[in-house]
Design a protein around this motif. Sequence first.
Motif, PDB file in Angstrom:
ATOM      1  N   UNK A 134      -2.661   5.290 -11.248  1.00 43.36           N
ATOM      2  CA  UNK A 134      -2.582   5.325 -12.703  1.00 43.36           C
ATOM      3  C   UNK A 134      -3.642   4.393 -13.268  1.00 43.36           C
ATOM      4  N   UNK A 135      -3.985   4.638 -14.528  1.00 40.61           N
ATOM      5  CA  UNK A 135      -4.939   3.764 -15.213  1.00 40.61           C
ATOM      6  C   UNK A 135      -4.130   2.780 -16.061  1.00 40.61           C
ATOM      7  N   UNK A 154      -6.512   0.999  -7.417  1.00 40.71           N
ATOM      8  CA  UNK A 154      -6.337   2.438  -7.162  1.00 40.71           C
ATOM      9  C   UNK A 154      -7.480   2.932  -6.278  1.00 40.71           C
ATOM     10  N   UNK A 155      -7.129   3.521  -5.148  1.00 39.13           N
ATOM     11  CA  UNK A 155      -8.146   3.978  -4.211  1.00 39.13           C
ATOM     12  C   UNK A 155      -7.976   5.466  -3.959  1.00 39.13           C
ATOM     13  N   UNK A 156      -8.921   6.042  -3.263  1.00 39.10           N
ATOM     14  CA  UNK A 156      -8.842   7.459  -2.935  1.00 39.10           C
ATOM     15  C   UNK A 156      -7.627   7.713  -2.044  1.00 39.10           C
ATOM     16  N   UNK A 157      -6.632   8.373  -2.582  1.00 35.05           N
ATOM     17  CA  UNK A 157      -5.470   8.744  -1.769  1.00 35.05           C
ATOM     18  C   UNK A 157      -4.417   7.669  -1.604  1.00 35.05           C
ATOM     19  N   UNK A 186     -14.923  -2.262  -5.252  1.00 39.41           N
ATOM     20  CA  UNK A 186     -13.933  -1.289  -5.723  1.00 39.41           C
ATOM     21  C   UNK A 186     -13.471  -1.676  -7.118  1.00 39.41           C
ATOM     22  N   UNK A 187     -13.063  -0.665  -7.879  1.00 42.87           N
ATOM     23  CA  UNK A 187     -12.467  -0.967  -9.181  1.00 42.87           C
ATOM     24  C   UNK A 187     -11.096  -1.606  -8.952  1.00 42.87           C
ATOM     25  N   UNK A 194       0.853  -1.186   0.000  1.00 44.63           N
ATOM     26  CA  UNK A 194       0.000   0.000   0.000  1.00 44.63           C
ATOM     27  C   UNK A 194       0.892   1.240   0.000  1.00 44.63           C
ATOM     28  N   UNK A 195       0.518   2.206  -0.833  1.00 45.96           N
ATOM     29  CA  UNK A 195       1.276   3.449  -0.860  1.00 45.96           C
ATOM     30  C   UNK A 195       0.325   4.622  -0.983  1.00 45.96           C
TER      31      UNK A 195
END
Lengths: 175, 120
Positions: free
Chosen positions: A91-92, A147-150, A112-113, A85-86
């Motif tokens: 990125x897409x 990819x998550x919020x933040x 979640x995507x 986790x970072x």
Amino acid sequence: MSELVELTIPAKHRYTEVVRACLQAFLEQIPGMAETDTFHFLLFVVHEACTNVIQHAYDKGLKGATVTVKTAVDEQTGQLVIELRDGGHSFDPLLADWPPPSSWQKETHNHQIAYRLLSVPEPDPLWETSRGLYFMAQVFDEVLYLPEEGNNRWIMMKELDLVAASESGKTILWS
Amino acid sequence: MLELKTQGLKGVKVLNLSGRFVAHTAPQVREWLLNAAQKAPARVIVDLGGVNFLDSQAIGTLVQGMKRCREQGGDLYVCGLQQPVRVIFELMRLDMAFKIFENVEEALDAFQHTESAVDA
């Protein structure tokens, strides 16, 4: 589930050594594991994953940036789960230069995507970069990018052969 | 930590590496390789016998050095791969890119044979 090892390091290359040492100690609890090629592959790929995060997610630098690595093995199934986790930028994968979009499958993971890494074309041996995701796809059974919020999460799973361990009578892997 | 030792043998520049060849130690190797490949023919041997871990930055550095040596009419050979390094080379099929030898002596012999073939 075995003991959970969780480690947070500053997002600097020199600290990836700590992650490798920790994973090595974790895997060496499995009898015979250190003599396998898989052992070396896992150390390499997790190092690569950390390096990728430091180079790409934090490519513009961020004070106080960290990478958190969680490692566990399900003793029933022998499945190794490693999560990174970072707090860097997302990125897409479908818009990235490499690997091609066909390497990914977009899906939903716990509402979640998520992007599942399917397979990556073999890089040209003369390329100087762009090997990390190929390694990840080669070594792990499943790789998910969320990819998550933040923040970003990478979940990597691999089934380990623990049969040798149980046959040796050393059934307690994680004391 | 990565230790570099260099020597010249029969017109070949030899770099012996010991330790961890990774992102934050690779720049010193890159600098040495690019310097070694400045004059033609650039013949270089990188002895990885003391390297217990390398990453893709290290591989990229070796590839870059090898390409530069070939541009200068030479080559970069690697030797002494230990298991943690050998399995990564195999996984990445780097034997398609590099000529790999057991030790420095074998790599030197290969350079001598190449030189003889060119002279003939």
